[in-house]
Every structure is written in structure tokens, then in C-alpha cells.
Design a protein around this motif. Structure first.
Motif, PDB file in Angstrom:
ATOM      1  N   LEU A 116       0.816  -1.227   0.000  1.00 35.87           N
ATOM      2  CA  LEU A 116       0.000   0.000   0.000  1.00 35.87           C
ATOM      3  C   LEU A 116       0.841   1.266   0.000  1.00 35.87           C
ATOM      4  CD1 LEU A 116      -2.937  -0.957   2.393  1.00 35.87           C
ATOM      5  CD2 LEU A 116      -3.144  -0.202   0.012  1.00 35.87           C
TER       6      LEU A 116
ATOM      7  N   THR B  96      -6.073   8.354   3.550  1.00 38.71           N
ATOM      8  CA  THR B  96      -6.818   7.111   3.346  1.00 38.71           C
ATOM      9  C   THR B  96      -6.428   6.162   4.477  1.00 38.71           C
ATOM     10  OG1 THR B  96      -5.098   6.235   1.878  1.00 38.71           O
ATOM     11  CG2 THR B  96      -6.970   7.326   0.835  1.00 38.71           C
TER      12      THR B  96
ATOM     13  N   TYR C 230      -6.694   2.050   6.391  1.00 42.12           N
ATOM     14  CA  TYR C 230      -6.769   0.622   6.117  1.00 42.12           C
ATOM     15  C   TYR C 230      -6.691  -0.169   7.420  1.00 42.12           C
ATOM     16  CZ  TYR C 230      -5.381   2.805   1.783  1.00 42.12           C
ATOM     17  OH  TYR C 230      -5.324   3.659   0.706  1.00 42.12           O
TER      18      TYR C 230
ATOM     19  N   GLN D  59     -10.005  -1.292   3.128  1.00 42.11           N
ATOM     20  CA  GLN D  59      -9.974   0.161   3.208  1.00 42.11           C
ATOM     21  C   GLN D  59     -11.182   0.580   4.039  1.00 42.11           C
ATOM     22  OE1 GLN D  59     -10.029   2.389  -0.462  1.00 42.11           O
ATOM     23  NE2 GLN D  59      -9.823   4.365   0.585  1.00 42.11           N
TER      24      GLN D  59
ATOM     25  N   THR E 204      -7.690   0.816  -4.074  1.00 43.68           N
ATOM     26  CA  THR E 204      -7.937   1.875  -3.096  1.00 43.68           C
ATOM     27  C   THR E 204      -8.813   2.957  -3.718  1.00 43.68           C
ATOM     28  OG1 THR E 204      -5.855   1.487  -1.969  1.00 43.68           O
ATOM     29  CG2 THR E 204      -6.843   3.644  -1.710  1.00 43.68           C
TER      30      THR E 204
END
Length: 298
Positions: free
Chosen positions: A162, A216, A218, A252, A294
Motif C-alpha cells: 500500500l 486514506t 486501512y 480500506q 484503493t
């Protein structure tokens, strides 16, 4: 909050110091690295103490009561990452922390658990050669580890890829990224050798887009899948063996969910989340099969 469990003079205002030892001069995570401030995650649970351990280009927020990190924060300069610099082979305790307040070698001895680095390559390993070497060596201190199942499945590969994916696509042209990460420390985590083993891990990637913070989030889940492992779970673990852990699953999730799961204050990051609102509540967590799945609301 400063922990009374630490020797006098070693911790000031919740920050470990080492003016003369092997970690002397470590300044830790720079909250202004991206320009807009990204604050170090703060433990907000009443009565829970923490201490900040600064390393090279990253910091660990240690929870001495759990002997594990509550959070880490890493400044990643993608333009100046060092190649061919590996972490030190030997895991070692942080000398600024009493041995009984950090999980150590005993947790990982003669079992299937691995040292799961919370901050890992390439992450903080950038800059001039000596600086990059220092960052790589710092990765092998026990406060930067949490026990993980020794399973290398597809979901784990997604998790590990990621940061590279986001560096390559989100922060161009500066290629600067802040990564906050840690285990989800839940009261119900199974105990093993004096340490409660976390079943989930979290990560929040932060960068600047159009002059503003963007983020973002996760979650990596290693809890057992009771649909498949019910018999083993009901039978209980073999005495003295690590708790039952399942195959990794990567999701996510909304940044706000990470803050709620962990009890950490994440400052402006929930409001900077790039994940679009889910079309239905059951889709709030989105399972990922590849890093490029994503969602970034673009």
C-alpha cells in the motif's frame, strides 16, 4: 501522559530521552514534514498512559500497560529513499524503556509468531547514507514490533504494497507521505506470555493534494475466521501455544473508524478522508484484493 513506571530523568512530558546512549540525538517524527501539520496520534482513553519514543524519521507511541505500541508515525521522503539498506538483524529492547514495559524476545521464542514491524522498509530509510543507516537500524527495536501470524497470503501482500502504491500515485511531484500505523489494542485481545496479542492492525496514509491534507485508512485483520476455524477455536489453543490467528484480510476503511477502533486522536485526518461515502452501511469497510483498488474519490 507520563508513566510513573519509567526511571526518573528518562521520560519528560511523555517523551523518552537518551542524551548519552545508543539512541542519542533521535528527533523522531516531524509533524510539519508535509507542510500542513499532521499531529502524532494521541491516546485519549482515560487513565491509559503512553510515552513517545523518537527514532530516525519516525516515532513510536508506546503503551507500557500493553507493552506494545499504540501508534507509530513515519515521515517518508519518496524522492530520497535509500536503496540496499536493510534493518539490523538483531532485535533489541529500547534502552529508554524498562524491560518489563516492552514486549521482548520471550514473546517470539519457539513459536510461529513473527516480529511484525509497524514501521518497515522503505518508510523512514531516506536521506544521506549515515541518516538512512540510522533509520534502518532503528527499525529493529522491540517497541516497533507487534506479534503477527507468520502467514504470507495475498491480503498481506496487499497490505505491504500500500505505501509504495500511494507514494507512486498520491503525492507526486514531491513524493512525500506520512504513514501512521499500529495495532488495534482491544481489551479482549487474547493473552500470551504476558502480552495480549492484537488481532487487527491499522494504517493511515497522509499526503498533500492541491495544498491540503488528504488521507486514506486501512485495517489488516488476522482474527480467526470462525466459519472455517470453529472447531479449532472451540477446542481451544494447545496449552502454551500462541492464540489462534486467521489468514490476513485487508480493508480500506473510513479514517474516522480507525480513530474509533483505537481510541486515538487523529487530529484533522478524519475530515481529510478521500474514501467516498459508502453506498450502503454494509459496504463501509471495503475488502481489497490489490493496492490499486484503493478508493480516493478522484
Amino acid at each position: 501522559m507520563t508513566s510513573s513506571a519509567f526511571p526518573e530523568g528518562r521520560v519528560a512530558e511523555g517523551r523518552a530521552t537518551d542524551d548519552r546512549g545508543p539512541l542519542a540525538g533521535r528527533t523522531g517524527f516531524d509533524e510539519g514534514f508535509l507542510g500542513p501539520v499532521v499531529p502524532l496520534p494521541e491516546v485519549t482513553t482515560r487513565g491509559v498512559e503512553s510515552v513517545v519514543l523518537p527514532y530516525t524519521h519516525f516515532s513510536v507511541v508506546l503503551r507500557p500497560d500493553r507493552r506494545l505500541a499504540a501508534a507509530t508515525a513515519t515521515a517518508v521522503d519518496g524522492t530520497h529513499l535509500a536503496e540496499g539498506v536493510a534493518p539490523a538483524d538483531d532485535w533489541r529492547p529500547d534502552p529508554r524503556v524498562p524491560a518489563d514495559r516492552q514486549a521482548g524476545a520471550e514473546l517470539y521464542r519457539n513459536n510461529s509468531l513473527e516480529h511484525g514491524r509497524l514501521v518497515d522498509l522503505p518508510g523512514p530509510v531516506w536521506g544521506p547514507a549515515a541518516e538512512a543507516r540510522s533509520a534502518a537500524d532503528d527499525l529493529s527495536h522491540y517497541p516497533n514490533a507487534a506479534p503477527r501470524a507468520d502467514v504470507h497470503n495475498r491480503a498481506r501482500r496487499v497490505w505491504e504494497a500500500l505505501e509504495d502504491h500511494l507514494l507512486g500515485h498520491a503525492a507526486v511531484p514531491d513524493r512525500r507521505l506520512v504513514v501512521l500505523a499500529g495495532p488495534v489494542l482491544h481489551d479482549a485481545d487474547p493473552p500470551y506470555r504476558g502480552v495480549q496479542v492484537p488481532l487487527r492492525f491499522w494504517k493511515v496514509a497522509v499526503f498533500v493534494r492541491d495544498g491540503r491534507l488528504a488521507a486514506t485508512a486501512y485495517v489488516l485483520d488476522q482474527s480467526p475466521d470462525l466459519a472455517r476455524d470453529a472447531d479449532r477455536a472451540l477446542a481451544g489453543a494447545v496449552p502454551g501455544a500462541p492464540p489462534l490467528l486467521g489468514a490476513f484480510r485487508t480493508y480500506q476503511v473510513p479514517v474516522a473508524d480507525v480513530a474509533e477502533l483505537t481510541g486515538l486522536a487523529l487530529g484533522p485526518l478524519p475530515a481529510a478522508d478521500l474514501m467516498p461515502p459508502p453506498p450502503a452501511p454494509e459496504l463501509r469497510w471495503r475488502r481489497l484484493e490489490a493496492p490499486d483498488e484503493t478508493l480516493m474519490d478522484i
